[in-house]
Motif scaffolding. Structure first.
Motif, mmCIF file in Angstrom:
data_model
loop_
_atom_site.group_PDB
_atom_site.id
_atom_site.type_symbol
_atom_site.label_atom_id
_atom_site.label_comp_id
_atom_site.label_asym_id
_atom_site.label_seq_id
_atom_site.Cartn_x
_atom_site.Cartn_y
_atom_site.Cartn_z
ATOM 1 N N PHE A 81 -5.603 -28.915 27.671
ATOM 2 C CA PHE A 81 -5.350 -29.546 28.966
ATOM 3 C C PHE A 81 -4.387 -30.710 28.754
ATOM 4 N N ARG A 82 -3.125 -30.488 29.109
ATOM 5 C CA ARG A 82 -2.103 -31.515 28.930
ATOM 6 C C ARG A 82 -1.869 -32.228 30.253
ATOM 7 N N PRO A 83 -2.129 -33.553 30.321
ATOM 8 C CA PRO A 83 -1.939 -34.282 31.583
ATOM 9 C C PRO A 83 -0.524 -34.122 32.119
ATOM 10 N N ALA A 84 -0.408 -33.999 33.428
ATOM 11 C CA ALA A 84 0.881 -33.823 34.097
ATOM 12 C C ALA A 84 0.974 -34.815 35.264
ATOM 13 N N PRO A 85 2.174 -35.262 35.611
ATOM 14 C CA PRO A 85 2.313 -36.157 36.755
ATOM 15 C C PRO A 85 1.983 -35.440 38.067
ATOM 16 N N ALA A 86 1.449 -36.183 39.018
ATOM 17 C CA ALA A 86 1.122 -35.596 40.319
ATOM 18 C C ALA A 86 2.403 -35.225 41.057
ATOM 19 N N PRO A 87 2.421 -34.106 41.773
ATOM 20 C CA PRO A 87 3.599 -33.772 42.587
ATOM 21 C C PRO A 87 3.781 -34.796 43.702
ATOM 22 N N THR A 88 5.028 -35.093 44.009
ATOM 23 C CA THR A 88 5.301 -36.136 45.013
ATOM 24 C C THR A 88 4.934 -35.696 46.432
ATOM 25 N N GLY B 72 -7.932 -34.669 37.466
ATOM 26 C CA GLY B 72 -6.522 -35.016 37.474
ATOM 27 C C GLY B 72 -5.630 -33.793 37.403
ATOM 28 N N TRP B 73 -4.330 -34.052 37.320
ATOM 29 C CA TRP B 73 -3.302 -33.003 37.265
ATOM 30 C C TRP B 73 -3.051 -32.630 35.807
ATOM 31 N N TYR B 74 -2.931 -31.322 35.550
ATOM 32 C CA TYR B 74 -2.771 -30.845 34.170
ATOM 33 C C TYR B 74 -1.852 -29.628 34.105
ATOM 34 N N HIS B 75 -1.317 -29.407 32.893
ATOM 35 C CA HIS B 75 -0.813 -28.112 32.488
ATOM 36 C C HIS B 75 -1.885 -27.510 31.582
ATOM 37 N N CYS C 249 6.228 -23.348 30.849
ATOM 38 C CA CYS C 249 5.705 -24.611 31.368
ATOM 39 C C CYS C 249 6.753 -25.382 32.164
ATOM 40 N N ARG C 250 8.016 -25.075 31.962
ATOM 41 C CA ARG C 250 9.072 -25.773 32.701
ATOM 42 C C ARG C 250 9.110 -25.264 34.142
ATOM 43 N N ASP C 251 9.085 -26.211 35.079
ATOM 44 C CA ASP C 251 9.134 -25.887 36.519
ATOM 45 C C ASP C 251 8.002 -24.932 36.907
ATOM 46 N N ILE C 252 6.831 -25.132 36.319
ATOM 47 C CA ILE C 252 5.719 -24.235 36.604
ATOM 48 C C ILE C 252 5.185 -24.469 38.014
ATOM 49 N N VAL C 253 4.779 -23.413 38.687
ATOM 50 C CA VAL C 253 4.151 -23.481 40.007
ATOM 51 C C VAL C 253 2.926 -22.576 39.996
ATOM 52 N N PRO C 254 1.942 -22.886 40.831
ATOM 53 C CA PRO C 254 1.780 -24.136 41.583
ATOM 54 C C PRO C 254 1.354 -25.276 40.645
ATOM 55 N N ASP C 255 1.134 -26.464 41.241
ATOM 56 C CA ASP C 255 0.615 -27.587 40.472
ATOM 57 C C ASP C 255 -0.898 -27.426 40.331
ATOM 58 N N THR C 256 -1.405 -27.749 39.145
ATOM 59 C CA THR C 256 -2.817 -27.507 38.826
ATOM 60 C C THR C 256 -3.598 -28.810 38.835
ATOM 61 N N TYR C 257 -4.687 -28.821 39.606
ATOM 62 C CA TYR C 257 -5.586 -29.980 39.652
ATOM 63 C C TYR C 257 -6.964 -29.528 39.185
ATOM 64 N N ALA D 265 0.746 -22.017 22.503
ATOM 65 C CA ALA D 265 1.149 -23.422 22.665
ATOM 66 C C ALA D 265 2.521 -23.675 22.058
ATOM 67 N N ASP D 266 2.860 -22.957 20.968
ATOM 68 C CA ASP D 266 4.169 -23.152 20.336
ATOM 69 C C ASP D 266 5.281 -22.409 21.073
ATOM 70 N N ARG D 267 4.937 -21.632 22.098
ATOM 71 C CA ARG D 267 5.936 -20.882 22.869
ATOM 72 C C ARG D 267 6.204 -21.525 24.227
ATOM 73 N N ASP D 268 5.627 -22.709 24.472
ATOM 74 C CA ASP D 268 5.838 -23.440 25.719
ATOM 75 C C ASP D 268 5.416 -22.600 26.927
ATOM 76 N N LEU D 269 4.245 -21.966 26.822
ATOM 77 C CA LEU D 269 3.717 -21.170 27.927
ATOM 78 C C LEU D 269 2.455 -21.844 28.471
ATOM 79 N N CYS D 270 2.344 -21.886 29.791
ATOM 80 C CA CYS D 270 1.206 -22.474 30.491
ATOM 81 C C CYS D 270 0.637 -21.443 31.468
ATOM 82 N N ILE D 271 -0.504 -21.765 32.067
ATOM 83 C CA ILE D 271 -1.081 -20.900 33.089
ATOM 84 C C ILE D 271 -0.480 -21.264 34.445
ATOM 85 N N GLY D 272 0.136 -20.290 35.078
ATOM 86 C CA GLY D 272 0.741 -20.481 36.390
ATOM 87 C C GLY D 272 0.715 -19.172 37.170
#
Length: 406
Positions: free
Chosen positions: A395-402, A252-255, A288-296, A262-269
């Motif tokens: 691994f935080r679940p994320a919605p699939a990109p449209t 599935g899709w994740y951040h 993590c906000r507006d992170i690119v690309p989308d991770t599957y 984790a407390d700094r709102d940083l993800c792998i992008g």
């Protein structure tokens, strides 16, 4: 060597849909064309081949449509004879596969089995059980096995000359059946009602536990997904296990979040080297906000996973340890997915998340300069395993990109 001065990859010897898709990926590498260039080449040949369609087809392990294969092979620079060869091989694979090639294809192809004709049931109405395609329900994937229409074989009468086994239940049609049957029916209704109540209680407990604990760890709330609808492209991952449970994530899709930030709102992008030595895309810590690309995240068997980046313009790439190096300090960057060992990772339970261990080296991914490296832009690198928080990923679940066809 790739390009027009080398022999192009062929589908010969390919026996599965996944191998066929991988062969198409090698053909694209041989052509040396980007997704945009393939789109332009297809247009010149009178075909329609958007970059998102190419990315989706090469990012799955199911057979693409026949029209896609023909347009793609032509766009890669092969002639009609070679194109026909690829299409014929795709047809042979499809003929030996069940169920149909790809549930994402909206239109039926020439090799798709016809819809069975409705047959009248015992009451004169169409048999609804036969109308449902196995594994699907109202156009959506069915979570469990297909519905059964009930027993289709008559019961075999018991031979009265054979002595009855003492453990065998009494024959309901035997003597005294009329007096026993009402009590049996009442007991059966009571058992069924009790089972229904038990299932409802278990389901309620499961929902409450999911609301209390997020797989992401800490105080994060569970993600809310849109309702999946046919053709929407929204396919949230299934219910995630609780933090620290040791259960690996479903596809599935994740951040992906390094535990130490984790407390700094940083993800792998995607980011770049901080020293400016190169301008190539790398895996880094970023907002993590507006992170690119989308991770599957996709299981590839044997406990190994691919971490795919889906980009609306650049297509699909897999996180890869640079040049397949086995030494500590190698950076991680997206490359065309080839199934190589340095593009696959074992997810080993660690703390509230998982350690990511490249299959080829057995080392661990983490921040380039270790746990103190908490700044945005910190590169992800292969390092000796320390067990520190920078090598533990949530691994935080994320919605699939449209835009994605997945």
């Amino acid at each position: 060597m790739s390009g027009p001065f080398s022999v192009p990859p062929q589908p010969d010897g390919v026996t599965t849909a996944a191998e066929f898709v991988a062969a198409l990926g090698r053909l694209r590498q041989w052509s040396g064309l980007t997704y945009r260039q393939l789109t332009a080449a297809a247009k010149a040949s009178g075909d329609v081949l958007p970059p998102s369609t190419i990315a989706g087809a090469l990012g799955r392990t199911t057979l693409p449509r026949e029209e896609f294969v023909a347009a793609f092979v032509r766009a890669c620079g092969l002639g009609e004879a070679e194109t026909a060869r690829w299409v014929a091989h795709r047809k042979r694979l499809a003929a030996g596969m069940a169920p149909a090639t790809d549930p994402h294809d909206a239109a039926a192809g020439p090799d798709r089995p016809p819809v069975p004709v409705e047959q009248p049931g015992p009451d004169g109405r169409p048999d609804q059980a036969d109308r449902v395609e196995p594994g699907r329900l109202d156009g959506r994937e069915q979570a469990g096995p297909p519905n059964s229409a009930g027993p289709r074989y008559p019961a075999v009468p018991r031979d009265p000359t054979v002595p009855r086994d003492p453990t065998e239940p009494a024959d309901p049609a035997g003597p005294g059946a009329d007096s026993v049957r009402p009590h049996t029916r009442a007991l059966r209704r009571f058992v069924i009602a009790g089972a229904v109540v038990l299932v409802l209680l278990l389901a309620t407990g499961t929902v409450l536990s999911q609301l209390r604990v997020s797989w992401a760890g800490g105080g994060a709330r569970p993600s809310v997904f849109p309702t999946a609808t046919t053709g929407s492209g929204l396919t949230p991952p299934s219910a995630a296990p609780a933090a620290g449970s040791g259960r690996t994530p479903p596809d599935g899709w994740y951040h992906i979040v390094p535990s130490h930030v984790a407390d700094r709102d940083l993800c792998i992008g995607e980011g770049r080297e901080r020293n400016g030595r190169t301008d190539r895309p790398l895996a880094v810590q970023r907002s993590c906000r507006d992170i690119v690309p989308d991770t599957y995240v996709q299981s590839v068997g044997g406990g190994a996973y691919e971490i795919q980046w889906h980009h609306p313009k650049e297509g699909v790439g897999c996180l890869t340890v640079d040049e397949g190096l086995s030494d500590p300090g190698a950076l991680v960057a997206p490359e065309n997915c080839s199934g190589a060992a340095h593009q696959r990772f074992l997810l080993e339970p660690a703390g509230a998340g998982f350690a990511l261990r490249p299959l080829h080296s057995g080392l661990c991914l983490g921040a380039l300069y270790g746990e103190p490296d908490v700044t945005p832009g910190a590169e992800l690198a292969q390092e000796s395993c320390t067990g520190r928080r920078d090598q533990v990923f949530l691994f935080r679940p994320a919605p699939a990109p449209t835009w994605t066809p997945r």
